[in-house]
Design a protein around this motif. Structure first.
Motif, short mmCIF file in Angstrom:
data_model
loop_
_atom_site.label_atom_id
_atom_site.label_comp_id
_atom_site.label_asym_id
_atom_site.label_seq_id
_atom_site.Cartn_x
_atom_site.Cartn_y
_atom_site.Cartn_z
N ARG A 1 159.10 94.84 12.11
CA ARG A 1 159.44 94.84 10.69
C ARG A 1 160.83 95.63 10.76
N TYR A 2 160.79 96.57 11.45
CA TYR A 2 161.91 97.69 11.57
C TYR A 2 162.96 96.95 12.30
N VAL A 3 163.04 96.28 13.41
CA VAL A 3 163.86 95.69 14.11
C VAL A 3 164.57 94.27 13.35
N ARG A 4 163.71 93.60 12.71
CA ARG A 4 164.26 92.54 11.78
C ARG A 4 165.08 93.01 10.73
N SER A 5 164.84 94.01 10.09
CA SER A 5 165.66 94.59 8.75
C SER A 5 166.77 95.31 9.27
N GLN A 6 166.61 96.24 10.53
CA GLN A 6 167.75 97.17 10.80
C GLN A 6 168.64 97.10 11.98
N LEU A 7 168.15 96.02 12.82
CA LEU A 7 168.73 96.18 14.04
C LEU A 7 170.25 95.42 13.90
N ALA A 8 170.23 94.51 13.36
CA ALA A 8 171.80 94.00 12.99
C ALA A 8 172.81 94.87 12.62
N ASN A 9 172.42 96.11 11.80
CA ASN A 9 173.40 97.15 11.43
C ASN A 9 173.35 98.33 12.14
N ALA A 10 172.55 98.30 13.36
CA ALA A 10 172.32 99.56 13.86
C ALA A 10 173.66 99.86 14.90
N SER A 11 173.67 101.26 14.95
CA SER A 11 175.21 101.61 15.66
C SER A 11 174.45 101.76 17.09
N SER A 12 175.30 101.77 18.24
CA SER A 12 174.86 101.72 19.46
C SER A 12 173.97 102.95 19.84
N GLU A 13 173.99 104.18 19.01
CA GLU A 13 173.19 105.39 19.48
C GLU A 13 171.77 104.99 18.90
N GLU A 14 171.83 104.24 17.83
CA GLU A 14 170.17 103.70 17.39
C GLU A 14 169.86 103.00 18.19
N ARG A 15 170.62 101.95 18.70
CA ARG A 15 169.88 101.07 19.71
C ARG A 15 169.38 101.68 20.96
N ALA A 16 170.35 102.65 21.47
CA ALA A 16 169.93 103.48 22.43
C ALA A 16 168.57 104.19 22.43
N ALA A 17 168.51 104.88 21.04
CA ALA A 17 167.22 105.50 20.74
C ALA A 17 166.06 104.62 20.68
N LEU A 18 166.38 103.51 20.14
CA LEU A 18 165.24 102.41 20.11
C LEU A 18 164.76 101.98 21.46
N THR A 19 165.79 101.63 22.44
CA THR A 19 165.57 101.42 23.80
C THR A 19 164.54 102.53 24.28
N GLU A 20 164.88 103.79 24.24
CA GLU A 20 164.22 104.87 24.80
C GLU A 20 162.80 104.90 24.20
N LEU A 21 162.83 104.74 22.79
CA LEU A 21 161.32 104.88 22.17
C LEU A 21 160.35 103.76 22.75
N LEU A 22 161.15 102.53 22.88
CA LEU A 22 160.07 101.27 23.31
C LEU A 22 159.93 101.42 24.79
N GLU A 23 160.31 102.34 25.43
CA GLU A 23 160.04 102.48 26.76
C GLU A 23 158.93 103.43 27.01
N LEU A 24 158.43 104.18 26.13
CA LEU A 24 157.13 105.26 25.91
C LEU A 24 155.96 104.51 26.16
N PRO A 25 155.00 105.06 26.73
CA PRO A 25 153.68 104.65 26.92
C PRO A 25 153.13 104.47 25.33
N ASP A 26 152.52 103.42 24.91
CA ASP A 26 151.83 103.09 23.95
C ASP A 26 151.14 104.16 23.15
N PRO A 27 150.23 105.10 23.79
CA PRO A 27 149.67 105.97 22.95
C PRO A 27 150.53 107.16 22.59
N LEU A 28 151.60 107.43 23.38
CA LEU A 28 152.60 108.38 22.53
C LEU A 28 153.50 107.91 21.75
#
Length: 72
Positions: free
Chosen positions: A10-37
């Motif tokens: 939901r977040y990606v569909r609504s926000q990714l198109a307008n995300a800055s490069s910093e926000e995209r990098a943070a998202l990439t970092e977030l998605l690399e975390l283990p699921d429990p964390l």
């Protein structure tokens, strides 16, 4: 985790198109975390330690709350 997939999709569909490069990098970092964390961050059980990740987690959580309140 299905709940994480739905929340992040939901977040990606609504926000990714307008995300800055910093926000995209943070998202990439977030998605690399283990699921429990990732779940602990997104469901508010544990605060994110990196400020840029914490800002993204907050934005994702805020969008989830807004969608819930609006009945989406």
């Amino acid at each position: 985790m299905k709940e994480l997939d739905v929340l992040l999709e939901r977040y990606v569909r609504s926000q990714l198109a307008n995300a800055s490069s910093e926000e995209r990098a943070a998202l990439t970092e977030l998605l690399e975390l283990p699921d429990p964390l990732l779940a602990d961050y997104l469901f508010g059980h544990t605060p994110a330690t990196e400020p840029h990740v914490a800002r993204l987690v907050s934005a994702i959580r805020d969008s989830r709350v807004g969608e819930y309140l609006c009945g989406a």
